[in-house]
Write a protein that holds these residues in place. Structure first.
Motif, PDB file in Angstrom:
ATOM      1  N   GLU A  29     -49.866  -1.891  99.800  1.00 50.64           N
ATOM      2  CA  GLU A  29     -50.015  -2.143  98.391  1.00 50.64           C
ATOM      3  C   GLU A  29     -49.688  -3.450  98.150  1.00 50.64           C
ATOM      4  OE1 GLU A  29     -49.694   0.155  95.942  1.00 50.64           O
ATOM      5  OE2 GLU A  29     -50.771   1.350  97.946  1.00 50.64           O
ATOM      6  N   LYS A  30     -48.921  -4.606  99.143  1.00 47.67           N
ATOM      7  CA  LYS A  30     -49.242  -5.745  99.251  1.00 47.67           C
ATOM      8  C   LYS A  30     -49.741  -6.433  99.208  1.00 47.67           C
ATOM      9  CE  LYS A  30     -45.458  -4.823 102.202  1.00 47.67           C
ATOM     10  NZ  LYS A  30     -44.392  -5.422 103.062  1.00 47.67           N
ATOM     11  N   VAL A  31     -51.082  -6.172  99.189  1.00 44.79           N
ATOM     12  CA  VAL A  31     -52.420  -7.592  99.659  1.00 44.79           C
ATOM     13  C   VAL A  31     -52.239  -8.037  98.312  1.00 44.79           C
ATOM     14  CG1 VAL A  31     -55.012  -6.906  99.623  1.00 44.79           C
ATOM     15  CG2 VAL A  31     -53.879  -4.675 100.057  1.00 44.79           C
ATOM     16  N   ALA A  32     -51.452  -8.862  98.105  1.00 45.87           N
ATOM     17  CA  ALA A  32     -51.107 -10.762  97.355  1.00 45.87           C
ATOM     18  C   ALA A  32     -52.431 -10.855  97.786  1.00 45.87           C
ATOM     19  CB  ALA A  32     -50.282 -11.430  98.745  1.00 45.87           C
ATOM     20  N   ILE A  33     -53.077 -11.226  98.816  1.00 47.54           N
ATOM     21  CA  ILE A  33     -54.559 -12.198  98.728  1.00 47.54           C
ATOM     22  C   ILE A  33     -55.680 -11.395  99.251  1.00 47.54           C
ATOM     23  CG2 ILE A  33     -55.842 -14.173  98.905  1.00 47.54           C
ATOM     24  CD1 ILE A  33     -52.572 -15.007  98.213  1.00 47.54           C
ATOM     25  N   VAL A  34     -57.080 -10.992  98.881  1.00 46.66           N
ATOM     26  CA  VAL A  34     -58.045 -11.074  99.528  1.00 46.66           C
ATOM     27  C   VAL A  34     -58.715 -10.910  98.336  1.00 46.66           C
ATOM     28  CG1 VAL A  34     -59.379  -8.756 100.542  1.00 46.66           C
ATOM     29  CG2 VAL A  34     -56.858  -8.609 100.687  1.00 46.66           C
ATOM     30  N   SER A  35     -59.625 -11.804  99.674  1.00 40.67           N
ATOM     31  CA  SER A  35     -61.086 -11.852  98.569  1.00 40.67           C
ATOM     32  C   SER A  35     -61.482 -11.455  98.389  1.00 40.67           C
ATOM     33  CB  SER A  35     -61.498 -13.440  99.570  1.00 40.67           C
ATOM     34  OG  SER A  35     -63.287 -13.770  99.833  1.00 40.67           O
ATOM     35  N   GLU A  36     -62.388 -11.781  96.854  1.00 41.07           N
ATOM     36  CA  GLU A  36     -62.943 -10.559  96.915  1.00 41.07           C
ATOM     37  C   GLU A  36     -65.007 -10.487  96.731  1.00 41.07           C
ATOM     38  OE1 GLU A  36     -63.006  -7.380  94.422  1.00 41.07           O
ATOM     39  OE2 GLU A  36     -60.616  -8.032  94.822  1.00 41.07           O
ATOM     40  N   LYS A  37     -64.865 -12.256  96.929  1.00 41.11           N
ATOM     41  CA  LYS A  37     -66.705 -12.951  96.698  1.00 41.11           C
ATOM     42  C   LYS A  37     -66.157 -12.961  98.826  1.00 41.11           C
ATOM     43  CE  LYS A  37     -65.555 -16.543  95.305  1.00 41.11           C
ATOM     44  NZ  LYS A  37     -65.343 -17.690  94.035  1.00 41.11           N
ATOM     45  N   GLY A  51     -42.863 -10.695 104.214  1.00 41.27           N
ATOM     46  CA  GLY A  51     -41.831  -9.541 104.178  1.00 41.27           C
ATOM     47  C   GLY A  51     -41.159 -10.599 104.059  1.00 41.27           C
ATOM     48  N   GLU A  52     -39.696 -10.313 104.312  1.00 45.18           N
ATOM     49  CA  GLU A  52     -38.217 -10.997 104.162  1.00 45.18           C
ATOM     50  C   GLU A  52     -38.253 -11.954 105.099  1.00 45.18           C
ATOM     51  OE1 GLU A  52     -35.745 -11.786 101.510  1.00 45.18           O
ATOM     52  OE2 GLU A  52     -36.677  -9.528 101.468  1.00 45.18           O
ATOM     53  N   GLY A  53     -38.131 -12.757 104.950  1.00 43.72           N
ATOM     54  CA  GLY A  53     -38.488 -14.418 105.749  1.00 43.72           C
ATOM     55  C   GLY A  53     -39.950 -14.387 106.193  1.00 43.72           C
ATOM     56  N   TRP A  54     -41.081 -13.804 105.935  1.00 47.62           N
ATOM     57  CA  TRP A  54     -42.163 -14.319 106.980  1.00 47.62           C
ATOM     58  C   TRP A  54     -42.930 -13.809 106.360  1.00 47.62           C
ATOM     59  CZ3 TRP A  54     -45.106 -10.076 107.467  1.00 47.62           C
ATOM     60  CH2 TRP A  54     -44.557  -8.409 107.065  1.00 47.62           C
ATOM     61  N   GLN A  55     -44.672 -14.367 106.837  1.00 43.23           N
ATOM     62  CA  GLN A  55     -45.481 -13.902 105.896  1.00 43.23           C
ATOM     63  C   GLN A  55     -46.246 -13.559 107.279  1.00 43.23           C
ATOM     64  OE1 GLN A  55     -48.455 -17.275 103.786  1.00 43.23           O
ATOM     65  NE2 GLN A  55     -47.202 -15.352 102.207  1.00 43.23           N
ATOM     66  N   MET A  56     -47.085 -13.140 107.481  1.00 44.67           N
ATOM     67  CA  MET A  56     -48.367 -13.014 108.368  1.00 44.67           C
ATOM     68  C   MET A  56     -49.920 -13.093 107.860  1.00 44.67           C
ATOM     69  SD  MET A  56     -46.930  -9.793 110.402  1.00 44.67           S
ATOM     70  CE  MET A  56     -45.607  -9.554 110.801  1.00 44.67           C
ATOM     71  N   ILE A  57     -50.702 -14.148 108.105  1.00 47.31           N
ATOM     72  CA  ILE A  57     -51.373 -14.040 107.927  1.00 47.31           C
ATOM     73  C   ILE A  57     -52.863 -13.379 108.776  1.00 47.31           C
ATOM     74  CG2 ILE A  57     -53.767 -15.279 107.229  1.00 47.31           C
ATOM     75  CD1 ILE A  57     -51.163 -17.312 106.768  1.00 47.31           C
ATOM     76  N   PHE A  58     -54.028 -12.004 108.088  1.00 54.14           N
ATOM     77  CA  PHE A  58     -55.129 -11.481 109.510  1.00 54.14           C
ATOM     78  C   PHE A  58     -55.917 -11.867 109.260  1.00 54.14           C
ATOM     79  CE2 PHE A  58     -51.111  -8.450 109.424  1.00 54.14           C
ATOM     80  CZ  PHE A  58     -50.803  -8.737 110.136  1.00 54.14           C
ATOM     81  N   ILE A  59     -56.644 -12.704 110.238  1.00 56.87           N
ATOM     82  CA  ILE A  59     -57.773 -13.282 110.556  1.00 56.87           C
ATOM     83  C   ILE A  59     -58.942 -12.238 111.376  1.00 56.87           C
ATOM     84  CG2 ILE A  59     -57.297 -15.573 110.182  1.00 56.87           C
ATOM     85  CD1 ILE A  59     -57.917 -16.254 113.007  1.00 56.87           C
TER      86      ILE A  59
END
Ligand code: GDP
Ligand code: MG
Length: 298
Positions: A29-37, A51-59
């Motif tokens: 639900e937390k798809v903060a950012i996913v490119s549509e293009k 999450g609380e105090g962290w961010q993971m960017i999956f590539i």
């Protein structure tokens, strides 16, 4: 941000092991950012988990999906490049299948990245416990694997354990993406952040409050080179002179360092053009964010 942790995590594995399903489950639900293009660059940002105090960017690193006949050294070499700059690699394996060449190559590529490797044994909902234990046993003999985590990406079983475990691999870092905002150009933020970070590194003593970065353009050329234009923003003329440096040396250094990092992260050749602009009071303004095309979540 003090104490905040953030980082880049690559997800690799042969087709159908469940990479997309897992990512959907993690980001959910937390798809903060996913490119549509479709994205222009080779390393694709697939999702951001907050999450609380962290961010993971999956590539995702499409460079890894080369045909079988080009495996071997070449494969491992190019994988190293594709994985340059990530903080951890997840190798997804299918627990219902025997491990094959594709799995071995994924593991070798991950090992070559020189960062922690987490083997995710997926589809545990489909296998008997005894078989699962056999597989875990087999994987535990592989020295390059730091951790083995069984999950079912489909049912969500074990996925939160995986996420919790990944937090330990995140270095201290910025919140690259505002958790509650959307953008369709994640590369912009990455590039801006890299430039800002180099500015901080090189100019810390002389410009204690740092610089701002205004992205003007990011565009992929038919040749595959990504052209990036950005303004470095500072408060005063005297700062501008420092940022440019004698005979332009400082700006040149900053640009070279930032370009190398952006290249590694985007997996593409980058042509970076920087200008220095004086904008008094830029720090109090929300202009930069607006210019970057942020829009608040409705
Ligand atoms: P990818 O090619 O690695 O991205 O794999 P996908 O995420 O597209 O998944 C391939 C297939 O495996 C799809 O039909 C998924 O529904 C299925 N799948 C993925 N994870 C699981 C799981 O944990 N359990 C089960 N039963 N099926 C799964
Ligand atoms: Mg997929």
């Amino acid at each position: 941000m003090e104490g905040f942790k953030s980082g880049f995590i690559a997800i690799i594995g042969r087709p159908n092991v469940g990479k997309s399903t897992l990512l959907n489950n993690i980001v959910g639900e937390k798809v903060a950012i996913v490119s549509e293009k479709p994205q222009t660059t080779r390393n694709q940002i697939r999702g951001v988990a907050n999450g609380e105090g962290w961010q993971m960017i999956f590539i995702d690193t499409p460079g890894l999906h080369v045909p079988k006949n080009r495996l071997g050294n070449f494969m491992v070499e190019s994988a190293k490049k594709a994985l340059d700059g990530v903080d951890a690699v997840l190798v997804i394996l299918d627990a219902t299948k025997d491990f094959g060449t594709g799995d071995r190559v994924s593991l070798e590529a991950a090992a070559g990245a020189g960062v922690p490797v987490v083997a995710v044994l997926n589809k545990v909902d489909l296998v008997k416990k005894a078989i699962l234990l056999d597989k875990i046993n087999l994987l535990s003999k592989n020295q390059s694997i730091g951790e083995i985590i069984p999950v079912s990406a489909l049912t969500g079983d074990g996925v939160q354990d995986l996420v919790q475990s990944l937090i330990q691999y995140l270095p201290e870092g910025p919140e690259y993406f505002p958790a509650d905002m959307y953008t369709d150009q994640p590369e912009m933020f990455i590039a801006a952040e890299m430039i800002r970070e180099k500015g901080l590194l090189l100019l810390r003593d002389e410009i204690p409050h740092g610089i701002g970065v205004e992205m003007l353009k990011i565009e992929e050329k038919p040749s595959g080179t990504v052209e990036i234009h950005a303004n470095i923003i500072c408060e005063k003329d005297s700062h501008k002179a420092i940022i440019i440096g004698r005979r332009g040396e400082m700006l040149k250094n900053l640009g070279t360092m930032a370009r190398q990092d952006i290249q590694a992260l985007l997996g593409a050749k980058v042509n970076l053009q920087l200008w220095v602009r004086v904008k008094p009071g830029w720090r109090d303004s929300t202009m930069l964010l607006k210019d970057l095309g942020y829009r608040e979540e409705l």
